[in-house]
Design an enzyme around this catalytic site. Structure first.
Site, PDB file in Angstrom:
ATOM      1  CG  HIS A 216      -0.940   3.403   5.041  1.00  0.00           C
ATOM      2  ND1 HIS A 216      -1.072   2.093   4.648  1.00  0.00           N
ATOM      3  CD2 HIS A 216      -0.113   3.379   6.122  1.00  0.00           C
ATOM      4  CE1 HIS A 216      -0.365   1.317   5.446  1.00  0.00           C
ATOM      5  NE2 HIS A 216       0.226   2.075   6.359  1.00  0.00           N
TER       6      HIS A 216
ATOM      7  CB  CYS B  45      -0.897  -0.083   1.218  1.00  0.00           C
ATOM      8  SG  CYS B  45      -1.665   1.418   1.618  1.00  0.00           S
TER       9      CYS B  45
ATOM     10  CG  HIS C 267      -6.994  -3.065   3.913  1.00  0.00           C
ATOM     11  ND1 HIS C 267      -6.838  -3.768   5.083  1.00  0.00           N
ATOM     12  CD2 HIS C 267      -5.733  -2.752   3.500  1.00  0.00           C
ATOM     13  CE1 HIS C 267      -5.550  -3.867   5.370  1.00  0.00           C
ATOM     14  NE2 HIS C 267      -4.852  -3.267   4.427  1.00  0.00           N
TER      15      HIS C 267
ATOM     16  CG  ASP D  49      -3.574  -0.518  -2.380  1.00  0.00           C
ATOM     17  OD1 ASP D  49      -4.237  -1.513  -2.743  1.00  0.00           O
ATOM     18  OD2 ASP D  49      -3.254  -0.334  -1.192  1.00  0.00           O
ATOM     19  CG  ASN D  50      -1.661  -3.770  -2.474  1.00  0.00           C
ATOM     20  OD1 ASN D  50      -1.398  -2.846  -1.704  1.00  0.00           O
ATOM     21  ND2 ASN D  50      -2.613  -4.653  -2.207  1.00  0.00           N
TER      22      ASN D  50
ATOM     23  CE  LYS E 212      -1.461  -5.552   1.579  1.00  0.00           C
ATOM     24  NZ  LYS E 212      -2.405  -5.144   2.638  1.00  0.00           N
TER      25      LYS E 212
END
Ligand SMILES: *[C@@H]1O[C@H](CO)[C@@H](O)[C@H](O)[C@H]1NC(C)=O
Ligand SMILES: *[C@@H]1O[C@H](CO)[C@@H](O)[C@H](O)[C@H]1NC(C)=O
Ligand SMILES: *[C@@H]1O[C@H](CO)[C@@H](O)[C@H](O)[C@H]1NC(C)=O
Ligand SMILES: *[C@@H]1O[C@H](CO)[C@@H](O)[C@H](O)[C@H]1NC(C)=O
Ligand SMILES: *[C@@H]1O[C@H](CO)[C@@H](O)[C@H](O)[C@H]1NC(C)=O
Length: 488
Positions: free
Chosen positions: A129, A73, A214, A272-273, A290
Site C-alpha cells: 500500500h 493506512c 482489516h 497503522d491507525n 480510523k
C-alpha cells in the site's frame, strides 16, 4: 624497529578487543504492523480480548501508551519507511486508491535501504500500500531482498482479489497461493520460511504489515467460536480475526526460538491507525476511530520487546510518532539516522525508559475539500489543537458485545458538534482529558493562538497532495488479471 612493530600490533589487538567489547551486537528486528487495529482490541487494554501471545510480548517488554500514527493506512506506512511527515510527501489526503498512479516519492530513501547498508537481510511479508504503478515503487526496488504479499490496501482473505483484480506477489512474480487457506496461515508459513533460511551470520530484518484485522470481515469458524458470548456477528468475527492474528504472532516467535534467533530479536508492534468502527474495530474509551484525527484514530496500540532493552515490564508514557520508527530502528541497528527527516531517534529513550525526546508533533495537515474533509491538528506538550473537520467518526463507541449495534454516546456528541460547527476549532488537554470530552477552545484562547501559530509554521512546508483521478490504464485486464506495475 622490531620492538616498535610488536608494540603497535599489540596496541592494535587491544584496540580491536575494546572496540568489539563496546559495540552492541546488531539485533534482529521484527517490525509488525496490525491493520486497522483498535485501541480496545487487545488483551493488555481490554480483558475480553484473547491475545495471549501479544500480551506476553507486551508485558515482558514495554507497552507504549502515547505512540501516535496517522489516521489512515498509506500515510502511516510512508512515515514508518521514510521518517517524513505525509504532508511533505504529498500523501496527506488519504490512502492510495486502487487506480491512482501514485507511490511514495521515489526520492525518499526507505528504512530497509539504510538497514542493508548496516548488513541486514531484509524481508517484507504482507500488505504494501505504498504504490505499485511502476516497478521502482515496489518493495524489492525499495530496499527489500524479498517480498511476499499484496500491493493494494485490502483484499479477500481467501481469493486474494481486490477491486476486480488478483493481487499477490512472490517478489515480483504474480502468484495465487492456495485459495482454500485463510491468508494468516499463508503468511505464517512464509515467515517460518524466511526465518529458517536466514544466514545466521547476518542481522535479520522482517517488516511484517499484517492483513489482519482489516475488512473484509472473514475468519475461520474456530476463531469466531472463541467469542460466542458476543451478540453482534461482525464484532464476533472481528474478534476472531484478532485472535488469528495473535496466533500468527505466536508462530513468528516460535520460529525465531526454533532457529536460535529469539533472544537477539527486537520486536516492534504497532497499529497503522485506529480501529475502523464501521467494521467492528473498537477504540473505546478513546474518541473516534480510523479516518478521524481524534485519539481513537491516531493513538496506536503499540509495544516493544527485546533482551537488548535495559528497562522492561512497564508502560512508557513518552511521546512517540510514526515518523520516529525509521530513525529509531536505524539507531537500534547500529546505524546513523539521516538528519533531513521529521523523525526523532528515540532508541536511547525507549531502551532505558528516559523521557521522550519528542515534545510536539503534527497529527496531519490536509487542505483538500474543507469543511466536509480537510483538517489540521497539532499536539504540543499536553495540549492538542484541531482545526477544521476532525473526521467521520466523532463519537465514543462502545464495543458491540452485549448489544447488536454500537452504543455511541450521542448526547455528549451533539454538544461537541455544535461547538465544532460554531468555532471550527477544538482544544483539549490530553493529560487531564485523554478522551477529548471537554473542548477548551473558548476558555483558553491564548493557547489556541499559540498552537495555531505553530501549526501555520509547519504548514509552510506542505506540498500539494498527490491525489489524481483514476487511471484506466491500471486495469488488471491489461495485466493477466493481476494488479501490476507498468502504467505510470
Ligand atoms: C523530493 O521531490 C519533491 C518533488 O520534486 C521535492 O519537493 C522534495 O523536496 C524532494 N525531497 C527530497 C528529500 O529530495
Ligand atoms: C473474492 O471474494 C469477494 C468477497 O470478499 C467476492 O466479492 C469476489 O467476487 C471474490 N472474487 C473472486 C474472483 O472469486
Ligand atoms: C501457528 O502454529 C500452530 C502450530 O504449528 C498451528 O497449529 C497454527 O495453525 C498456526 N497459526 C497460524 C495463524 O498460522
Ligand atoms: C542498565 O540498567 C542498570 C540498572 O538496572 C544500570 O545499572 C546500567 O547502567 C544500565 N546500562 C545502560 C547501558 O544503560
Ligand atoms: C496510559 O494513558 C492514560 C491516559 O491517556 C492514563 O490514564 C493511564 O494511566 C496510562 N497508563 C499507564 C499505565 O501509565
Amino acid at each position: 624497529m622490531a620492538k616498535i612493530h610488536t608494540l603497535s600490533v599489540l596496541c592494535g589487538t587491544v584496540l580491536l578487543l575494546l572496540f568489539t567489547a563496546g559495540e552492541a551486537k546488531q539485533p534482529h528486528i521484527v517490525f509488525m504492523v496490525a491493520d486497522d487495529y483498535g485501541w480496545n482490541d487487545v488483551g493488555f487494554h481490554n480483558p475480553d480480548m484473547i491475545t495471549p501471545n501479544i500480551d506476553k510480548l507486551a508485558y515482558e517488554g514495554v507497552i507504549l501508551n502515547q505512540s501516535y500514527v496517522q489516521p489512515v493506512c498509506t500515510p502511516s506506512r510512508n512515515s514508518f519507511m521514510t521518517g517524513v511527515y505525509p504532508f511533505k510527501a504529498g500523501l496527506q489526503h488519504g490512502v492510495i486508491l486502487p487506480q491512482q498512479a501514485v507511490c511514495s516519492p521515489l526520492n525518499l530513501t526507505f528504512l530497509p535501504q539504510y538497514l542493508k547498508k548496516e548488513g541486514y537481510a531484509t524481508h517484507a511479508i504482507g500488505k504494501w500500500h505504498l504504490g505499485f504503478c511502476k516497478l521502482e515503487c515496489t518493495p524489492t526496488y525499495r530496499g527489500f531482498d524479498t517480498f511476499y504479499g499484496y500491493y493494494q490496501g485490502q483484499e479477500d482473505y481467501y481469493n486474494r482479489t481486490a477491486a476486480g483484480g488478483k493481487d499477490f506477489r512472490d517478489n515480483k512474480d504474480p502468484i495465487l497461493p492456495d485459495t482454500s487457506k485463510y491468508s494468516t496461515y499463508i503468511f505464517a508459513e512464509r515467515a517460518r520460511k524466511v526465518i529458517s533460511q536466514h544466514d545466521k551470520n547476518k542481522p535479520f530484518y522482517l517488516y511484517f504489515p499484517f492483513q489482519s484485522v482489516h475488512a473484509p470481515i472473514e475468519v475461520p469458524k474456530g476463531y469466531e467460536d472463541m467469542y460466542s458470548n458476543i451478540k453482534n456477528e461482525g464484532r464476533r468475527k472481528y474478534c476472531g480475526m484478532v485472535t488469528a492474528m495473535d496466533d500468527l504472532v505466536g508462530n513468528i516467535t516460535a520460529a525465531l526460538k526454533e532457529n536460535g534467533m529469539y533472544d537477539d530479536t527486537l520486536f516492534v508492534f504497532t497499529a497503522d491507525n485506529g480501529g475502523w468502527t464501521q467494521f467492528h474495530g473498537n477504540n473505546y474509551p478513546l474518541r473516534g476511530g480510523k479516518i478521524t484525527i481524534y485519539e481513537g484514530g491516531t493513538r496506536a496500540t503499540a509495544f516493544i520487546n527485546g533482551k537488548m532493552l535495559n528497562k522492561t515490564g512497564y508502560t512508557y508514557n513518552g511521546m512517540m510518532h510514526a515518523v520516529d520508527w525509521m530513525p529509531t530502528i536505524i539507531s537500534a541497528a547500529g546505524g546513523t539516522p539521516p538528519e533531513e527527516i521529521d523523525g526523532i531517534d528515540q532508541w536511547e529513550s525507549l531502551r532505558t525508559g528516559e523521557p521522550s525526546k519528542r515534545t510536539e508533533f503534527i497529527y496531519n495537515l490536509d487542505d483538500i475539500n474543507p469543511p466536509t474533509q480537510g483538517h489540521a491538528a497539532i499536539r504540543v506538550g499536553d495540549y492538542k489543537l484541531i482545526e477544521g473537520f476532525p473526521g467521520v467518526y466523532p463519537g465514543w463507541y462502545k464495543p458491540e458485545t452485549e448489544t447488536e449495534s454500537t452504543n455511541s454516546e450521542e448526547e455528549e456528541l451533539k454538544d461537541q458538534e455544535r461547538n465544532v460547527r460554531l468555532l471550527g476549532r477544538e482544544l483539549y488537554n490530553l493529560k487531564d482529558d485523554p478522551y477529548e470530552r471537554h473542548d477548551l477552545s473558548v476558555s483558553h484562547v491564548k493557547i489556541v493562538e499559540e498552537l495555531s501559530r505553530k501549526m501555520a509554521e509547519y504548514h509552510k512546508q506542505m506540498v500539494p497532495a498527490n491525489y489524481p483521478q483514476n487511471s484506466d490504464t491500471s486495469n488488471p485486464k491489461n495485466f493477466g488479471g493481476y494488479w501490476s506495475p507498468g502504467w505510470c
